[in-house]
Design a protein around this motif. Structure first.
Motif, short mmCIF file in Angstrom:
data_model
loop_
_atom_site.label_atom_id
_atom_site.label_comp_id
_atom_site.label_asym_id
_atom_site.label_seq_id
_atom_site.Cartn_x
_atom_site.Cartn_y
_atom_site.Cartn_z
N LYS A 279 0.83 -1.09 -0.01
CA LYS A 279 0.01 -0.11 0.06
C LYS A 279 0.89 1.13 -0.03
O LYS A 279 1.92 1.18 0.60
N LYS A 280 0.36 2.33 -0.65
CA LYS A 280 1.38 3.73 -0.83
C LYS A 280 1.55 4.01 0.68
O LYS A 280 2.57 4.48 0.66
N LYS B 156 13.02 -1.69 -5.79
CA LYS B 156 12.65 -0.51 -6.68
C LYS B 156 11.86 -0.60 -7.66
O LYS B 156 11.03 0.06 -8.03
N LYS B 157 12.00 -1.88 -8.57
CA LYS B 157 11.15 -2.21 -9.71
C LYS B 157 9.81 -2.38 -9.27
O LYS B 157 8.68 -1.80 -9.83
N VAL B 158 9.65 -3.29 -8.05
CA VAL B 158 8.39 -3.65 -7.72
C VAL B 158 7.66 -2.47 -7.25
O VAL B 158 6.51 -2.26 -7.49
N ALA B 159 8.22 -1.56 -6.39
CA ALA B 159 7.50 -0.33 -5.90
C ALA B 159 7.16 0.26 -7.10
O ALA B 159 5.88 1.23 -7.01
N GLN B 160 8.11 0.68 -8.08
CA GLN B 160 7.56 1.64 -9.17
C GLN B 160 6.35 1.16 -9.84
O GLN B 160 5.49 1.90 -10.32
N ARG B 161 6.27 -0.12 -10.15
CA ARG B 161 5.31 -0.61 -10.91
C ARG B 161 3.91 -0.74 -10.05
O ARG B 161 2.94 -0.51 -10.55
N ALA B 162 4.00 -1.40 -8.81
CA ALA B 162 3.00 -1.44 -7.99
C ALA B 162 2.16 -0.03 -7.55
O ALA B 162 0.92 -0.04 -7.38
N LYS C 174 2.77 2.74 -9.09
CA LYS C 174 2.58 3.54 -10.30
C LYS C 174 3.20 4.99 -10.35
O LYS C 174 2.73 6.03 -10.40
N LEU C 175 4.50 4.78 -9.49
CA LEU C 175 5.23 5.94 -9.42
C LEU C 175 5.87 6.41 -10.90
O LEU C 175 5.94 5.68 -11.74
N PRO C 176 6.27 7.69 -10.75
CA PRO C 176 6.65 8.11 -12.06
C PRO C 176 7.89 7.48 -12.72
O PRO C 176 8.77 7.14 -11.95
N SER C 177 8.21 7.35 -14.12
CA SER C 177 9.21 6.72 -14.65
C SER C 177 10.52 7.61 -14.43
O SER C 177 11.82 7.27 -14.50
N THR C 178 10.30 8.89 -14.10
CA THR C 178 11.34 9.87 -13.55
C THR C 178 12.04 9.33 -12.18
O THR C 178 13.00 10.04 -11.67
N GLU D 148 11.17 9.66 -9.09
CA GLU D 148 10.53 10.08 -7.95
C GLU D 148 9.71 9.49 -7.03
O GLU D 148 9.01 8.33 -7.46
N GLY D 149 10.16 9.38 -5.79
CA GLY D 149 9.56 8.39 -4.85
C GLY D 149 10.39 7.38 -4.66
O GLY D 149 10.14 6.57 -3.38
N ILE D 150 11.36 7.12 -5.30
CA ILE D 150 12.30 5.73 -5.25
C ILE D 150 13.93 6.19 -5.47
O ILE D 150 14.54 5.47 -5.58
N GLN D 151 14.13 7.57 -5.06
CA GLN D 151 15.47 7.81 -5.04
C GLN D 151 16.48 7.11 -4.29
O GLN D 151 17.48 7.07 -4.42
N PHE D 152 15.73 6.65 -3.06
CA PHE D 152 16.59 5.77 -2.17
C PHE D 152 17.29 4.45 -2.94
O PHE D 152 18.47 4.27 -2.38
N TYR D 153 16.72 4.36 -3.78
CA TYR D 153 17.28 2.94 -4.58
C TYR D 153 18.16 3.23 -5.74
O TYR D 153 18.69 2.38 -6.46
N VAL D 154 18.13 4.56 -6.16
CA VAL D 154 19.18 5.03 -7.02
C VAL D 154 20.51 5.48 -6.66
O VAL D 154 20.76 6.41 -6.05
#
Length: 311
Positions: free
Chosen positions: A61-62, A166-172, A174-178, A180-186
């Protein structure tokens, strides 16, 4: 110390190339091997916590992901504060890679994305996270030789399984392809994660540590895993108190179970005039005799209409 990823233009003599580090001749008594073998059981248990299993299946959940990001922010703030404190300590200095590894600023960006510019006023350290944070500060200030255990547990995991999450969170979510929201994994300053991990392990193995200290580091790494699992369990309990999130990004609704104070719909309203959960309000209304009479009449009409249609 020079960056592990410094470009050749920075001067040939100061450049630290990945190729300098080979771990083909790893000994069973090397710290990296002791940690790998000594934390295998803890690693497996952490991967099998309900929170992690749900996350890997995309059932995150978000609101819960946001809380997990908050926990990570406080954890890495403590860890990196103690790493900065011990950056010149020979028992940790070779593992000090602030440019490549530090996550605090990245997590601050994620929290800004999720909570807005005033995010610092909206987040707080949870009980389980605070216990983890307290242990990290104790180690950094009183037993700095054990700090490597916490750095190893966090950063090596981030460069491995963290990239899957990171990939799971982005897909599940629906986070931006840019991103945002997953910079922790970058990790922008690490061009090859596998080679960097080899470098890090080689640096660990080169630390001047006796057998007893190595055993204490392994023990501390297992403690780090337990602290992480306690945070996961805490998140899982909160997750069970949340209702299903609306697909259109609306507020989650409390499902009537658990503490109403954990209902995210009213999270920002607590402390104001008499908040109540919509679930509880609906149940209370349905218990009124007049409402029950009206509902019974409606059900009777609906049943009659259905019977007529079938005949």
């Amino acid at each position: 110390m020079p960056s592990a990823l410094e470009s050749p233009e920075g001067g040939e003599e100061d450049v630290l190339h990945y190729e300098e580090i080979e771990d083909d001749a790893v000994s069973p008594m090397d710290l990296s091997e002791l940690l790998k073998e000594g934390t295998k059981e803890s690693h497996d248990r952490a991967e099998n916590t309900q929170f992690v299993k749900d996350f890997l299946k995309g059932r995150i959940k978000k609101e819960l992901f946001k809380l997990a990001t908050v926990a990570l922010y406080f954890t890495y703030s403590a860890l990196e504060e103690e790493m900065d404190r011990n950056k010149d300590n020979p028992l940790f200095a070779p593992l000090y890679f602030p440019v490549e590894l530090h996550r605090r600023e990245a997590l601050a960006k994620d929290l800004n994305y999720f909570y807005g510019e005033d995010w610092k006023e909206k987040v707080q350290c949870s009980e389980a996270t605070q216990q983890y944070v307290d242990r990290i500060h104790h180690v950094g200030q009183h037993e700095p030789e054990l700090l490597v255990a916490h750095a190893y547990t966090r950063y090596m995991g981030d460069l491995s399984g963290g990239q899957v999450l990171k990939k799971v969170a982005q897909r599940a979510l629906k986070l931006p392809s840019t991103e945002e929201g997953i910079q922790f994994y970058v990790f922008d300053n690490i061009s090859n994660a596998q080679q960097f991990k080899q470098l890090y392990r080689a640096r660990m193995n080169a630390l001047d540590l006796d057998k007893n200290t190595k055993e204490r580091i392994v023990e501390e790494a297992n403690k780090a895993f337990r602290f992480n699992m306690q945070v996961f369990d805490e998140l899982d309990k909160i997750g069970r108190s949340l209702g299903e999130e609306a697909q259109d990004g609306g507020f989650p609704v409390h499902d009537g179970k658990g503490d109403i104070r954990k209902c995210p719909y009213y999270a920002d309203k607590l402390g104001t005039a008499s908040p109540s959960c919509p679930f509880h309000a609906a149940v209370g209304l349905a218990r009124q005799p007049l409402v029950q009479l009206v509902l019974a009449a409606c059900m009777a009409v609906a049943a009659g209409a259905a019977a007529w249609y079938i005949l």
